[in-house]
Scaffold this motif. Structure first.
Motif, PDB file in Angstrom:
ATOM      1  N   LYS A  60       0.814  -1.217   0.000  1.00 59.79           N
ATOM      2  CA  LYS A  60       0.000   0.000   0.000  1.00 59.79           C
ATOM      3  C   LYS A  60       0.851   1.274   0.000  1.00 59.79           C
ATOM      4  CE  LYS A  60      -3.270  -0.127   3.067  1.00 59.79           C
ATOM      5  NZ  LYS A  60      -4.140  -0.477   4.199  1.00 59.79           N
ATOM      6  N   SER A  61       2.109   1.185   0.438  1.00 59.41           N
ATOM      7  CA  SER A  61       2.987   2.354   0.456  1.00 59.41           C
ATOM      8  C   SER A  61       3.744   2.536  -0.859  1.00 59.41           C
ATOM      9  CB  SER A  61       3.986   2.251   1.614  1.00 59.41           C
ATOM     10  OG  SER A  61       4.939   1.239   1.353  1.00 59.41           O
ATOM     11  N   ALA A  62       3.593   1.619  -1.783  1.00 60.38           N
ATOM     12  CA  ALA A  62       4.334   1.675  -3.055  1.00 60.38           C
ATOM     13  C   ALA A  62       3.883   2.838  -3.919  1.00 60.38           C
ATOM     14  CB  ALA A  62       4.142   0.370  -3.820  1.00 60.38           C
ATOM     15  N   GLU A  63       4.837   3.418  -4.608  1.00 56.43           N
ATOM     16  CA  GLU A  63       4.530   4.403  -5.641  1.00 56.43           C
ATOM     17  C   GLU A  63       4.200   3.669  -6.940  1.00 56.43           C
ATOM     18  OE1 GLU A  63       6.722   8.167  -7.857  1.00 56.43           O
ATOM     19  OE2 GLU A  63       7.670   7.229  -6.139  1.00 56.43           O
ATOM     20  N   SER A  64       4.924   2.565  -7.169  1.00 54.07           N
ATOM     21  CA  SER A  64       4.609   1.681  -8.292  1.00 54.07           C
ATOM     22  C   SER A  64       4.806   0.242  -7.842  1.00 54.07           C
ATOM     23  CB  SER A  64       5.446   2.004  -9.525  1.00 54.07           C
ATOM     24  OG  SER A  64       6.796   1.703  -9.317  1.00 54.07           O
ATOM     25  N   LEU A  65       4.061  -0.633  -8.511  1.00 50.16           N
ATOM     26  CA  LEU A  65       3.971  -2.027  -8.093  1.00 50.16           C
ATOM     27  C   LEU A  65       4.097  -2.927  -9.314  1.00 50.16           C
ATOM     28  CD1 LEU A  65       3.155  -3.774  -5.574  1.00 50.16           C
ATOM     29  CD2 LEU A  65       0.782  -3.313  -6.196  1.00 50.16           C
ATOM     30  N   VAL A  66       4.926  -3.959  -9.200  1.00 49.84           N
ATOM     31  CA  VAL A  66       5.006  -5.008 -10.214  1.00 49.84           C
ATOM     32  C   VAL A  66       4.479  -6.268  -9.539  1.00 49.84           C
ATOM     33  CG1 VAL A  66       6.532  -6.424 -11.644  1.00 49.84           C
ATOM     34  CG2 VAL A  66       6.972  -3.965 -11.403  1.00 49.84           C
ATOM     35  N   VAL A  67       3.428  -6.860 -10.114  1.00 47.95           N
ATOM     36  CA  VAL A  67       2.831  -8.077  -9.563  1.00 47.95           C
ATOM     37  C   VAL A  67       3.058  -9.182 -10.577  1.00 47.95           C
ATOM     38  CG1 VAL A  67       0.727  -9.177  -8.731  1.00 47.95           C
ATOM     39  CG2 VAL A  67       1.126  -6.745  -8.281  1.00 47.95           C
ATOM     40  N   ALA A  68       3.755 -10.241 -10.145  1.00 47.89           N
ATOM     41  CA  ALA A  68       4.188 -11.286 -11.073  1.00 47.89           C
ATOM     42  C   ALA A  68       3.765 -12.670 -10.606  1.00 47.89           C
ATOM     43  CB  ALA A  68       5.708 -11.245 -11.206  1.00 47.89           C
ATOM     44  N   SER A  69       3.438 -13.506 -11.600  1.00 49.77           N
ATOM     45  CA  SER A  69       3.053 -14.891 -11.321  1.00 49.77           C
ATOM     46  C   SER A  69       3.448 -15.767 -12.495  1.00 49.77           C
ATOM     47  CB  SER A  69       1.533 -14.974 -11.122  1.00 49.77           C
ATOM     48  OG  SER A  69       1.123 -16.326 -10.946  1.00 49.77           O
ATOM     49  N   PRO A  70       3.775 -17.013 -12.215  1.00 47.91           N
ATOM     50  CA  PRO A  70       3.853 -17.960 -13.327  1.00 47.91           C
ATOM     51  C   PRO A  70       2.421 -18.272 -13.765  1.00 47.91           C
ATOM     52  CG  PRO A  70       4.169 -19.119 -11.255  1.00 47.91           C
ATOM     53  CD  PRO A  70       4.072 -17.651 -10.925  1.00 47.91           C
ATOM     54  N   THR A  71       2.299 -18.822 -14.944  1.00 53.13           N
ATOM     55  CA  THR A  71       0.982 -19.219 -15.439  1.00 53.13           C
ATOM     56  C   THR A  71       0.713 -20.650 -15.001  1.00 53.13           C
ATOM     57  OG1 THR A  71       1.329 -17.813 -17.345  1.00 53.13           O
ATOM     58  CG2 THR A  71      -0.449 -19.409 -17.505  1.00 53.13           C
ATOM     59  N   PHE A  72      -0.339 -20.845 -14.227  1.00 54.34           N
ATOM     60  CA  PHE A  72      -0.782 -22.173 -13.787  1.00 54.34           C
ATOM     61  C   PHE A  72      -2.199 -22.362 -14.287  1.00 54.34           C
ATOM     62  CE2 PHE A  72       1.856 -23.144  -9.683  1.00 54.34           C
ATOM     63  CZ  PHE A  72       3.009 -23.119 -10.434  1.00 54.34           C
ATOM     64  N   LYS A  73      -2.419 -23.362 -15.116  1.00 49.91           N
ATOM     65  CA  LYS A  73      -3.760 -23.670 -15.630  1.00 49.91           C
ATOM     66  C   LYS A  73      -4.438 -22.425 -16.206  1.00 49.91           C
ATOM     67  CE  LYS A  73      -4.362 -27.630 -12.646  1.00 49.91           C
ATOM     68  NZ  LYS A  73      -3.614 -28.555 -13.368  1.00 49.91           N
ATOM     69  N   ALA A  74      -3.691 -21.690 -17.016  1.00 44.39           N
ATOM     70  CA  ALA A  74      -4.168 -20.525 -17.765  1.00 44.39           C
ATOM     71  C   ALA A  74      -4.480 -19.309 -16.907  1.00 44.39           C
ATOM     72  CB  ALA A  74      -5.369 -20.882 -18.631  1.00 44.39           C
ATOM     73  N   THR A  75      -3.992 -19.268 -15.657  1.00 44.66           N
ATOM     74  CA  THR A  75      -4.217 -18.099 -14.813  1.00 44.66           C
ATOM     75  C   THR A  75      -3.043 -17.932 -13.846  1.00 44.66           C
ATOM     76  OG1 THR A  75      -5.861 -16.966 -13.446  1.00 44.66           O
ATOM     77  CG2 THR A  75      -5.573 -19.332 -13.046  1.00 44.66           C
ATOM     78  N   TYR A  76      -3.136 -16.946 -12.970  1.00 42.28           N
ATOM     79  CA  TYR A  76      -2.114 -16.735 -11.950  1.00 42.28           C
ATOM     80  C   TYR A  76      -2.286 -17.787 -10.849  1.00 42.28           C
ATOM     81  CZ  TYR A  76      -6.022 -14.207  -9.873  1.00 42.28           C
ATOM     82  OH  TYR A  76      -7.260 -13.868  -9.385  1.00 42.28           O
ATOM     83  N   THR A  77      -1.329 -17.889  -9.957  1.00 45.43           N
ATOM     84  CA  THR A  77      -1.331 -18.947  -8.942  1.00 45.43           C
ATOM     85  C   THR A  77      -2.355 -18.698  -7.837  1.00 45.43           C
ATOM     86  OG1 THR A  77       0.352 -17.848  -7.602  1.00 45.43           O
ATOM     87  CG2 THR A  77       1.136 -19.413  -9.280  1.00 45.43           C
ATOM     88  N   GLY A  78      -2.791 -19.777  -7.221  1.00 40.39           N
ATOM     89  CA  GLY A  78      -3.656 -19.690  -6.046  1.00 40.39           C
ATOM     90  C   GLY A  78      -2.947 -18.989  -4.898  1.00 40.39           C
ATOM     91  N   LEU A  79      -1.647 -19.151  -4.820  1.00 45.57           N
ATOM     92  CA  LEU A  79      -0.859 -18.482  -3.783  1.00 45.57           C
ATOM     93  C   LEU A  79      -0.995 -16.965  -3.907  1.00 45.57           C
ATOM     94  CD1 LEU A  79       1.269 -18.772  -1.496  1.00 45.57           C
ATOM     95  CD2 LEU A  79       3.009 -18.639  -3.293  1.00 45.57           C
TER      96      LEU A  79
END
Length: 161
Positions: A60-79
């Motif tokens: 929440k304090s970020a000025e910019s955010l990079v959100v990354a995930s591997p592709t699992f079953k055509a979407t982002y991870t459950g984690l």
């Protein structure tokens, strides 16, 4: 401050390395904070865990955010979903956010745009650039990365020298 959030079940993953590289290429410096969601462990399964709360405050304090995930079953991870579910609607307050996903082939190239971006927008992220999908074995040398950076850099904070 640039923050990277990584939703790979493997600590210190290629996804993390790619996200850190993207953050550096976007802003001219490495991220100030990296949240490897796997390190939050079982605290993600309930509300009020102190480590999860601390990670949320960093995001929440970020000025910019990079959100990354591997592709699992055509979407982002459950984690990653477990972590993102900790945020209420609009809670990110329009933080400039760059969703990226890695995968083994181009078969799921639309996954970050169709699956990750909507949940980020729901929790208040502003995603001004298209989402980025990279082939995991060539993320460092991908021509797609250079094309994407040409667009995304217009929206990322730059470090002054």
């Amino acid at each position: 401050m640039t923050v990277v959030v990584v939703g790979n079940p493997k600590p210190m993953s290629r996804t993390r390395a790619a996200a850190e590289l993207v953050a550096e290429m976007l802003t001219g410096t490495g991220p100030e904070q990296v949240i490897d969601v796997v390190d939050l462990g079982a605290g993600l399964l309930s509300w009020g865990d102190p480590k999860v709360a601390e990670a949320k405050e960093i995001v929440k304090s970020a000025e910019s955010l990079v959100v990354a995930s591997p592709t699992f079953k055509a979407t982002y991870t459950g984690l990653l979903k477990l972590f993102l579910d900790q945020f209420g609607a609009g809670e990110l307050g329009q933080t400039t956010t760059f969703p990226i996903m890695l995968g083994g082939s181009l078969a799921h190239a639309l996954a970050p745009e169709l699956t990750l971006r909507p949940v980020l927008v729901e929790i208040g992220a502003s995603c001004p650039a298209p989402s980025l999908y990279l082939i995991d074995s060539e993320y460092e040398t991908s021509p797609e990365l250079e094309k994407w950076l040409g667009i995304a850099r217009r929206f990322a904070p730059q470090v002054s020298s």
